[in-house]
Design an enzyme around this catalytic site. Structure first.
Site, PDB file in Angstrom:
ATOM      1  N   GLU A 373      23.802  45.284  38.287  1.00  0.00           N
ATOM      2  CA  GLU A 373      24.165  43.877  38.482  1.00  0.00           C
ATOM      3  C   GLU A 373      24.363  43.161  37.144  1.00  0.00           C
ATOM      4  O   GLU A 373      25.300  42.389  36.982  1.00  0.00           O
ATOM      5  CB  GLU A 373      23.049  43.193  39.297  1.00  0.00           C
ATOM      6  CG  GLU A 373      23.172  41.693  39.473  1.00  0.00           C
ATOM      7  CD  GLU A 373      24.260  41.305  40.467  1.00  0.00           C
ATOM      8  OE1 GLU A 373      24.883  42.198  41.077  1.00  0.00           O
ATOM      9  OE2 GLU A 373      24.498  40.095  40.619  1.00  0.00           O
ATOM     10  N   THR A 508      39.674  35.740  46.257  1.00  0.00           N
ATOM     11  CA  THR A 508      38.562  36.343  45.511  1.00  0.00           C
ATOM     12  C   THR A 508      37.640  37.159  46.405  1.00  0.00           C
ATOM     13  O   THR A 508      36.852  37.951  45.917  1.00  0.00           O
ATOM     14  CB  THR A 508      37.779  35.267  44.728  1.00  0.00           C
ATOM     15  OG1 THR A 508      36.956  35.917  43.760  1.00  0.00           O
ATOM     16  CG2 THR A 508      36.940  34.401  45.650  1.00  0.00           C
TER      17      THR A 508
END
Ligand SMILES: *[C@@H]1O[C@H](CO)[C@@H](O)[C@H](O)[C@H]1NC(C)=O
Ligand SMILES: *[C@@H]1O[C@H](CO)[C@@H](O)[C@H](O)[C@H]1NC(C)=O
Ligand SMILES: *[C@@H]1O[C@H](CO)[C@@H](O)[C@H](O)[C@H]1NC(C)=O
Ligand SMILES: *[C@@H]1O[C@H](CO)[C@@H](O)[C@H](O)[C@H]1NC(C)=O
Ligand SMILES: *[C@@H]1O[C@H](CO)[C@@H](O)[C@H](O)[C@H]1NC(C)=O
Ligand SMILES: *[C@@H]1O[C@H](CO)[C@@H](O)[C@H](O)[C@H]1NC(C)=O
Length: 520
Positions: A373, A508
């Site tokens: 992440e 997106t």
């Protein structure tokens, strides 16, 4: 002598006359791999449909659900455009039947705020994309009739009519967090770059589809403060902006930013608006070019141990770069590639390919073969100031080989690294990117498959990914499985084109929207 401009005219005339395409890369589909990705989609959908539908998200281990997106069936709406891309008739039918039953006036928990941004990119975009794709499918596909199609668009309008109160501020810069029953804003005084600047594609598309100009006007008014940022401190370098904007006057209140979460998709949408319609959105393209050039000049950074890799630094004003990035920001490679294809600038494509390669290296370095992440690195050329620290001792060995160290070890089923490989493949036709995506799929499938679907994991650099969080976010359906599938799939109208004839542009959340303008 024949001038080259004339020759181009002649060529484009004859290619129109004879239906020839400008020469682009050659693509080779892998139907076996595409089928394996579809198996994963069907498995995740079956678990969701049995244990969570019509709630938002599946908890795959406890075989229950969570309403993290106001309880309107986020996974179903996020899954529909992927089901259409995969021609998954059963799932399409289940979702189309469900859409008219959603009550967008009432969130599942009346105390929960409704995010204008999240609701736009997932629900509004999912509905608009389904309507675009199904309206353009061969007539009678999937047995969907015009009444059902109209119901999809009606729900999009109803949702936007509830959300539009967000724009009711002195400046027109929206407040992101809303409450319904009745629709109203919270008292937030600022909003962020990404959450303001990632509405304009969806709200403009809604106006173009309905002929009601209000939605486009609201979103473009908000965007105008980002295209012409004030004060000067809100634009540390040309095109690169601060993060927080005062909703009372549209002024930036800080100078920090970059391509990381919170800012990311503002830059993404600048070039996508131009792809959507070159005639209306040339100013958006100009802002993208400024941001892209400044990023290459001021933010590109090579790790001290791996000068072959390139990441984009974050900043707090001109004087302070910080060498950290993450999975979310790894969409940047794909966005540079799309910009380069759209503007015929191979240097942007090349830079995007370097970014996409570097994010690939965050996958190959870990035990699971999945990237983390969050990560950081030490810039190879900046001085050893406190803002350019060395790797923490326990990761020094890892950093020596990998060129980054892990600052957040989760993998939450995010798409961005694979998304950039998809654009790299479409730009080059290089089968290496299909192989990268296939390897990533096998690793994610092996590590995250659990219970009734797929789960986020806590540590990409531990055997078996550490532990499971028992949560499957809706973007697993909308984005990860779609990009994994499309990179292996046959040519289709929604595939990104390297030769100026894109019929769709992806929001997106990876929902394809039909482009409005003439192809470029
Ligand atoms: C969530 O699922 C439960 C169990 O199937 C159901 O009772 C409930 O109505 C659903 N909630 C929403 C918001 O759809
Ligand atoms: C459209 O399809 C739905 C679902 O199958 C059906 O209930 C409806 O009667 C159909 N409407 C028309 C006009 O054919
Ligand atoms: C906003 O502030 C006003 C005035 O202080 C207050 O009455 C109102 O309840 C607040 N609204 C929300 C949604 O918190
Ligand atoms: C340092 O800067 C030089 C000159 O710009 C460049 O060639 C080199 O790749 C950089 N090295 C690293 C590790 O950033
Ligand atoms: C920074 O520190 C490293 C050791 O951590 C050293 O090798 C390098 O020469 C230093 N660079 C500068 C510019 O001071
Ligand atoms: C994906 O995982 C499932 C469940 O473990 C397995 O049955 C399937 O063979 C895997 N697919 C691939 C391509 O490895």
């Amino acid at each position: 002598m024949v001038s080259s401009a004339w020759l181009l005219t002649l060529l484009s005339f004859s290619s129109q006359a004879y239906g020839l395409q400008a020469r682009g890369p050659t693509y080779e589909a892998h139907p076996d791999r595409a089928a394996a990705v579809k198996e994963a989609f069907d498995r995740a959908w079956a678990g969701y449909y049995q244990y969570a539908f019509p709630n938002d998200s599946l908890k795959p281990i406890s075989k229950s659900f969570q309403n993290d997106r106001n309880g309107w069936g986020a996974s179903a709406i996020d899954a529909i455009s992927t089901a259409i891309v995969m021609e998954d008739a059963v799932v399409i039918g289940q979702i189309v039947d469900y859409i008219p039953t959603i009550n967008f006036d009432k969130p599942s928990n009346s105390e929960d705020t409704i995010s204008l941004f999240e609701t736009t990119i997932r629900y509004l975009a999912g509905l608009l994309s389904a309507h675009d794709l199904l309206s353009n499918a061969p007539s009678g596909s999937y047995g969907i009739n015009s009444t059902q199609l109209d119901a999809i668009l009606d729900q999009a309008i109803h949702l936007a009519d509830n959300l539009k109160v967000g724009f009711d501020t002195p400046s027109g810069v929206p407040i992101n967090d809303l409450l319904f029953q009745p629709p109203r804003t919270t008292n937030s005084t600022t909003n962020g770059l990404a959450t303001i600047g990632t509405l304009v594609l969806e709200w403009t598309r809604l106006s173009d589809k309905t002929g009601k100009s209000e939605y486009a006007e609201l979103s473009q008014k908000a965007e105008s403060y980002l295209l012409n940022p004030k004060p000067a401190s809100g634009e540390p370098w040309p095109g690169l902006l601060g993060t927080n904007v005062d909703v009372s006057n549209g002024n930036f209140v800080d100078s920090s930013g970059g391509w990381n979460g919170g800012d990311d998709s503002y830059y993404e949408y600048l070039i996508k608006m131009y792809l959507y319609d070159t005639s209306r959105f040339a100013a958006y393209k100009d802002s993208w070019v400024e941001a892209a050039d400044s990023s290459i000049k001021y933010l590109a950074s090579h790790p001290s141990t791996r000068p072959d890799m390139t990441f984009l630094a974050a900043y707090d004003g001109r004087d302070q770069l910080s060498y950290r990035s993450g999975h979310l920001a790894c969409f940047d490679g794909g966005n540079f590639i799309l910009g380069g294809l759209t503007l015929d600038k191979p240097e942007y494509v090349q830079f995007g390919i370097e970014l996409a390669y570097s994010c690939h290296e965050t996958y190959t370095a870990t035990v699971t073969g999945i990237g983390p992440e969050g990560f950081a690195w030490q810039d190879g050329n900046a001085s050893n100031a406190t803002s350019n620290p060395a790797a923490p001792a326990e990761q020094a060995e890892f950093y020596k080989e990998a060129g980054f160290w892990i600052t957040s070890s989760y993998y939450i089923l995010r798409p961005e690294v694979i998304e950039s490989w998809y654009y790299a493949y479409r730009a080059t036709g290089d089968s290496k990117y299909q192989d990268w995506a296939w390897t990533a799929f096998q690793n994610i499938n092996a590590t995250c498959s659990v219970g009734a679907g797929f789960s986020e994991i806590t540590d990409v650099n531990a055997p078996k990914g550490g532990s499971f969080t028992d949560f499957q976010d809706s973007f697993w359906f909308a984005e990860v499985l779609k990009y994994l599938y499309m990179i292996q799939a046959e040519e289709a109208p929604w595939q990104v084109s390297a030769t100026h004839d894109n019929q769709y542009v992806f929001n997106t959340e990876a929902h394809p929207m039909k482009v409005a303008g003439t192809p470029i």
